[in-house]
Write an enzyme that holds these catalytic residues in place. Structure first.
Site, PDB file in Angstrom:
ATOM      1  N   LEU A  19       0.858  -1.197   0.000  1.00 17.30           N
ATOM      2  CA  LEU A  19       0.000   0.000   0.000  1.00 17.30           C
ATOM      3  C   LEU A  19       0.885   1.236   0.000  1.00 17.30           C
ATOM      4  O   LEU A  19       1.903   1.255   0.694  1.00 17.30           O
ATOM      5  CB  LEU A  19      -0.885  -0.047   1.246  1.00 17.30           C
ATOM      6  CG  LEU A  19      -1.642   1.204   1.698  1.00 17.30           C
ATOM      7  CD1 LEU A  19      -2.904   0.786   2.448  1.00 17.30           C
ATOM      8  CD2 LEU A  19      -0.789   2.100   2.591  1.00 17.30           C
ATOM      9  N   ASN A  20       0.521   2.243  -0.819  1.00 19.82           N
ATOM     10  CA  ASN A  20       1.139   3.562  -0.601  1.00 19.82           C
ATOM     11  C   ASN A  20       0.071   4.642  -0.583  1.00 19.82           C
ATOM     12  O   ASN A  20      -0.949   4.448   0.106  1.00 19.82           O
ATOM     13  CB  ASN A  20       2.367   3.819  -1.469  1.00 19.82           C
ATOM     14  CG  ASN A  20       2.214   3.744  -2.955  1.00 19.82           C
ATOM     15  OD1 ASN A  20       1.843   2.712  -3.495  1.00 19.82           O
ATOM     16  ND2 ASN A  20       2.511   4.811  -3.651  1.00 19.82           N
ATOM     17  N   ASP A  21       0.247   5.745  -1.252  1.00 23.03           N
ATOM     18  CA  ASP A  21      -0.536   6.961  -1.021  1.00 23.03           C
ATOM     19  C   ASP A  21      -2.048   6.755  -0.819  1.00 23.03           C
ATOM     20  O   ASP A  21      -2.675   6.016  -1.580  1.00 23.03           O
ATOM     21  CB  ASP A  21      -0.439   7.898  -2.233  1.00 23.03           C
ATOM     22  CG  ASP A  21       0.955   8.033  -2.789  1.00 23.03           C
ATOM     23  OD1 ASP A  21       1.886   7.432  -2.245  1.00 23.03           O
ATOM     24  OD2 ASP A  21       1.114   8.746  -3.794  1.00 23.03           O
ATOM     25  N   GLN A  37      -3.178   3.699  -3.141  1.00 21.50           N
ATOM     26  CA  GLN A  37      -2.302   2.990  -4.074  1.00 21.50           C
ATOM     27  C   GLN A  37      -2.105   1.571  -3.564  1.00 21.50           C
ATOM     28  O   GLN A  37      -1.818   1.365  -2.378  1.00 21.50           O
ATOM     29  CB  GLN A  37      -0.955   3.711  -4.180  1.00 21.50           C
ATOM     30  CG  GLN A  37      -1.048   5.033  -4.914  1.00 21.50           C
ATOM     31  CD  GLN A  37      -1.255   4.805  -6.407  1.00 21.50           C
ATOM     32  OE1 GLN A  37      -0.312   4.498  -7.131  1.00 21.50           O
ATOM     33  NE2 GLN A  37      -2.493   4.951  -6.877  1.00 21.50           N
ATOM     34  N   TYR A  83      -2.168   5.635 -10.988  1.00 21.67           N
ATOM     35  CA  TYR A  83      -1.455   6.337  -9.928  1.00 21.67           C
ATOM     36  C   TYR A  83      -2.388   7.248  -9.132  1.00 21.67           C
ATOM     37  O   TYR A  83      -3.596   7.251  -9.320  1.00 21.67           O
ATOM     38  CB  TYR A  83      -0.288   7.134 -10.537  1.00 21.67           C
ATOM     39  CG  TYR A  83       1.002   6.336 -10.674  1.00 21.67           C
ATOM     40  CD1 TYR A  83       1.032   4.954 -10.537  1.00 21.67           C
ATOM     41  CD2 TYR A  83       2.203   6.987 -10.947  1.00 21.67           C
ATOM     42  CE1 TYR A  83       2.228   4.245 -10.655  1.00 21.67           C
ATOM     43  CE2 TYR A  83       3.398   6.284 -11.060  1.00 21.67           C
ATOM     44  CZ  TYR A  83       3.404   4.914 -10.910  1.00 21.67           C
ATOM     45  OH  TYR A  83       4.585   4.225 -11.034  1.00 21.67           O
ATOM     46  N   SER A  84      -1.774   8.084  -8.286  1.00 24.97           N
ATOM     47  CA  SER A  84      -2.544   8.819  -7.282  1.00 24.97           C
ATOM     48  C   SER A  84      -3.486   9.862  -7.855  1.00 24.97           C
ATOM     49  O   SER A  84      -3.254  10.415  -8.934  1.00 24.97           O
ATOM     50  CB  SER A  84      -1.586   9.483  -6.293  1.00 24.97           C
ATOM     51  OG  SER A  84      -1.059   8.502  -5.442  1.00 24.97           O
ATOM     52  N   ARG A 157       2.029  14.569 -12.545  1.00 23.87           N
ATOM     53  CA  ARG A 157       1.052  13.607 -11.981  1.00 23.87           C
ATOM     54  C   ARG A 157       0.370  14.120 -10.717  1.00 23.87           C
ATOM     55  O   ARG A 157       0.675  15.178 -10.217  1.00 23.87           O
ATOM     56  CB  ARG A 157       1.739  12.275 -11.686  1.00 23.87           C
ATOM     57  CG  ARG A 157       2.878  12.319 -10.698  1.00 23.87           C
ATOM     58  CD  ARG A 157       3.407  10.911 -10.402  1.00 23.87           C
ATOM     59  NE  ARG A 157       4.675  10.946  -9.695  1.00 23.87           N
ATOM     60  CZ  ARG A 157       5.865  10.980 -10.284  1.00 23.87           C
ATOM     61  NH1 ARG A 157       5.954  10.990 -11.603  1.00 23.87           N
ATOM     62  NH2 ARG A 157       6.968  11.035  -9.571  1.00 23.87           N
ATOM     63  N   ASP A 158      -0.530  13.285 -10.215  1.00 23.83           N
ATOM     64  CA  ASP A 158      -1.193  13.444  -8.918  1.00 23.83           C
ATOM     65  C   ASP A 158      -2.145  14.648  -8.873  1.00 23.83           C
ATOM     66  O   ASP A 158      -1.940  15.602  -8.102  1.00 23.83           O
ATOM     67  CB  ASP A 158      -0.159  13.539  -7.773  1.00 23.83           C
ATOM     68  CG  ASP A 158       0.850  12.398  -7.781  1.00 23.83           C
ATOM     69  OD1 ASP A 158       0.530  11.330  -8.328  1.00 23.83           O
ATOM     70  OD2 ASP A 158       1.973  12.588  -7.247  1.00 23.83           O
ATOM     71  N   GLU A 211       5.664  15.923  -5.769  1.00 22.67           N
ATOM     72  CA  GLU A 211       4.616  14.920  -5.885  1.00 22.67           C
ATOM     73  C   GLU A 211       3.419  15.329  -5.026  1.00 22.67           C
ATOM     74  O   GLU A 211       3.549  16.101  -4.072  1.00 22.67           O
ATOM     75  CB  GLU A 211       5.129  13.548  -5.422  1.00 22.67           C
ATOM     76  CG  GLU A 211       6.224  12.982  -6.309  1.00 22.67           C
ATOM     77  CD  GLU A 211       6.541  11.518  -5.997  1.00 22.67           C
ATOM     78  OE1 GLU A 211       6.635  10.725  -6.948  1.00 22.67           O
ATOM     79  OE2 GLU A 211       6.712  11.165  -4.820  1.00 22.67           O
TER      80      GLU A 211
HETATM   81  C1  FRU Z   1       4.026   9.183  -4.249  1.00 27.59           C
HETATM   82  C2  FRU Z   1       3.864   8.585  -5.648  1.00 27.59           C
HETATM   83  C3  FRU Z   1       3.010   9.453  -6.531  1.00 27.59           C
HETATM   84  C4  FRU Z   1       2.479   8.477  -7.542  1.00 27.59           C
HETATM   85  C5  FRU Z   1       2.298   7.234  -6.694  1.00 27.59           C
HETATM   86  C6  FRU Z   1       2.570   5.952  -7.436  1.00 27.59           C
HETATM   87  O1  FRU Z   1       4.340   8.223  -3.286  1.00 27.59           O
HETATM   88  O2  FRU Z   1       5.140   8.382  -6.234  1.00 27.59           O
HETATM   89  O3  FRU Z   1       3.681  10.547  -7.114  1.00 27.59           O
HETATM   90  O4  FRU Z   1       1.271   8.893  -8.130  1.00 27.59           O
HETATM   91  O5  FRU Z   1       3.183   7.343  -5.612  1.00 27.59           O
HETATM   92  O6  FRU Z   1       2.239   4.834  -6.641  1.00 27.59           O
END
Ligand code: FRU
Length: 468
Positions: A19-21, A37, A83-84, A157-158, A211
Site C-alpha cells: 500500500l502507498n498513497d 495505491q 497512480y494517485s 502527476r497526482d 509529488e
Molecule cells: C508518491 C507517488 C506518486 C504516484 C504514486 C505511485 O508516493 O510516487 O507521485 O502517483 O506514488 O504509486
C-alpha cells in the site's frame, strides 16, 4: 490475518500486498471512502499497481481491503499503474481524477523520454447495491503529455481538483526541464476540458520534483501541501530525499491565480520516520481531514520482520485546523476515542503491562521533562528543548535511530500505539511523529518518568471484521 501480531486495530493496511498513497478521499451520503495505491501481488517485481478501497461510517470501523482493485490499471493509458489522485464532490456523487502512468519498454531515462502521464476522470455515484455504496463509471482520458506546458519533463502527476468561483481548478505535481519541482495550475469550465492557467513555483529552487500537491482552505486562507523530492542535502532533511510539508499562501493570494511560494515557510507535516504523500478532504460536516501514507518511497525497511506478506499502512485520520503564524494543527479525529476501553493512570516512575499492543496514552499537563518508554524499545522524551522519538532497540525500529523536533514548551502529549504503528501528537497537534515499529512481545509495556500524570486507555480493535 487475525493471528498476525502486526495487524492494526485502527490503521488502514492491506491484508496482502503493498500500500502507498491515500487516494480519492471523500464522504458520500455519510460513507467515508479511502482509496489508496495498491499492489496486491507485491512482492512480485513490477506487480500491477492500482487503487484499493476501504469504506466506513465512522472513520474507525472499516470494510473493504480484501477485494482486489477498485481501479485496475487495465487500459493502455495506465499500463504501468493507476497512480494517485483525488475525489471532488459533484452532482450528488464524486468525480475521481487520477494519473495513468505508462513506462514504454526500451532504453529511456524515463524523465525526458519513455514515460507517459495521462489525467483520467471517473464519475462515481452513491449506489447502495454496489460494493461500499459507490459505483464507479467508465474512464475518460482528459489530458496527455502534449497538453502540459513545454517546460515540463514527462513527470506530471497526482491531480488535486477543486471548484472555486464558478470554475474547476487542478494542481498537478511536475518536474521541469531544469529539474525544478513545481505545481501546474489548470482551469476548466466543466471539469472535463482543461487549459493551462499558471504555475505555483518556489521563490528559490526547492526539490527537483513535487509529488502529490494538495490544497487546504481554512478560514478563507489557502495552504499548498506537497512532497518535494531531492531534499537530502538540507540541514533538517535527516538524509532523506522525499519530504512532505506545506506552505501557507500570503493572505489574499489564491493558488488558482498561480503563485510564488516562499520555501522558507515550508513546514513538515510530520517528524517521524514514516510519513509521506498525505491527502486532505472536507467531510460532510465541514471538517478538513488529512490522511498520510505511513511509509516512505526510500523506506529503510522494504518489508518487515517475519516474512510479512503485506507492507505499509495509512495514518489515522487527522483533523486539520489553522494554528498560529501559518502553521496547521493535526489532531486524531475524535471518533477514535470510541475505541477507548479500560483506563489506567501512571505517576512518575510507574509502569504498566497491557495484554494487547493497542493504547491511547495522554499526558494532559506535563510539568517538566519527561520520558515514556514503550516495550523497552522506543522512547518518547522531552527535555525542555526538543521532543525526541528514539529507538533503544534498533531491530524493533528496523535499524532507524532517532527523530527530533524543536519544542520548548510542552503543553500536552498524546501517543497512539496500534500494534506495528505509533503516532505521537504534541501541543494539540502542533507536532506529529508517525513511525512503524515491530515489537517482539505480545504484551505492551509502558514505563513513565517525569512529574506528569499519564492516562492510558486500552484501545479496542476497530478492524477485527475489516478483512472478512
Ligand atoms: C508518491 C507517488 C506518486 C504516484 C504514486 C505511485 O508516493 O510516487 O507521485 O502517483 O506514488 O504509486
Amino acid at each position: 490475518m487475525s493471528h498476525d501480531p502486526f495487524r492494526m486495530g485502527f490503521h488502514l493496511m492491506p491484508p496482502v500486498g503493498w500500500l502507498n498513497d491515500p487516494n480519492g478521499l471523500c464522504q458520500l451520503d455519510g460513507i467515508y471512502h479511502v482509496f489508496h495505491q495498491y499492489s496486491p501481488e507485491w512482492p512480485t517485481p513490477n506487480a500491477p499497481r492500482g487503487w484499493g478501497h476501504f469504506w466506513s461510517h465512522d472513520l474507525v470501523h472499516w470494510q473493504g481491503g480484501s477485494r482486489g482493485f477498485a481501479i485496475a490499471p487495465d487500459t493502455a493509458d495506465e499500463a504501468s499503474g493507476a497512480y494517485s489522485g483525488c475525489a471532488v464532490p459533484f452532482g450528488g456523487g464524486v468525480r475521481l481524477y487520477y494519473t495513468g502512468n505508462v513506462k514504454e519498454p526500451g532504453d529511456f531515462d524515463y524523465v525526458h523520454a519513455g514515460r507517459r502521464s495521462a489525467q483520467i476522470l471517473i464519475e462515481a455515484k452513491a449506489d447502495p447495491a454496489s460494493l461500499g455504496g459507490i459505483a464507479l463509471g467508465e474512464k475518460n482520458v482528459l489530458l496527455r503529455n502534449a497538453d502540459y506546458p513545454a517546460f515540463c519533463t514527462c513527470h506530471v502527476r497526482d491531480p488535486k481538483v477543486w471548484r472555486e468561483n464558478g470554475s474547476w481548478w487542478m494542481l498537478l505535481g511536475a518536474r521541469d526541464l531544469d529539474d525544478r519541482g513545481l505545481a501546474l495550475v489548470l482551469r476548466s469550465g466543466d471539469g472535463c476540458t482543461w487549459d493551462n492557467a499558471g504555475t505555483v513555483r518556489p521563490t528559490s529552487p526547492f526539490g527537483y520534483m513535487w509529488e502529490c500537491p494538495d490544497r487546504i482552505e481554512l478560514e478563507g486562507r489557502e495552504w499548498l501541501s506537497f512532497c518535494p523530492q531531492g531534499m537530502r542535502d538540507l540541514p533538517w532533511a535527516n538524509d532523506v530525499d522525499d519530504q512532505s510539508g506545506y506552505v501557507p499562501l500570503p493572505e489574499g493570494e489564491r493558488l488558482a491565480a498561480g503563485a510564488e511560494v516562499d520555501a522558507r515557510t515550508f513546514r513538515r507535516w510530520d517528524y517521524g520516520f514514516d510519513f509521506y504523500a498525505p491527502q486532505s478532504f472536507v467531510d460532510e460536516s465541514g471538517r478538513t481531514i488529512l490522511i498520510g501514507w505511513m511509509g516512505m518511497p526510500e523506506a529503510d525497511f522494504a518489508g518487515a520482520p517475519n516474512d510479512m506478506t503485506w507492507c505499509h499502512c495509512l495514518t489515522v485520520p487527522r483533523e486539520v485546523t489553522a494554528g498560529k503564524d501559518g502553521a496547521l494543527l493535526q489532531r486524531p479525529v475524535h471518533e477514535l476515542e470510541s475505541l477507548r476501553d479500560k483506563r489506567h493512570e501512571l505517576a512518575d516512575g510507574g509502569s504498566l503491562t497491557l495484554g494487547e499492543h493497542r493504547a491511547d496514552v495522554l499526558l494532559a499537563h506535563p510539568e517538566g521533562p519527561l520520558e515514556l518508554l514503550l516495550d523497552d524499545a522506543l522512547v518518547i522524551s522531552w527535555d525542555g528543548a526538543e521532543l525526541v522519538l528514539r529507538f533503544t532497540d534498533e531491530a524493533v525500529g528496523c535499524e532507524r535511530a532517532e527523530r527530533t523536533a524543536a519544542c520548548n514548551d510542552l503543553r500536552n502529549l498524546r501517543v497512539l500505539v496500534d500494534n506495528s504503528a505509533v503516532e505521537v501528537f504534541a501541543n494539540d497537534g502542533e507536532l506529529a511523529f508517525a513511525t512503524r515499529w515491530f515489537p517482539r512481545s505480545d504484551n505492551l509495556r509502558i514505563d513513565t518518568k517525569g512529574q506528569s500524570l499519564c492516562i492510558i486507555w486500552e484501545m479496542g480493535d476497530g478492524m477485527a471484521g475489516t478483512y472478512e
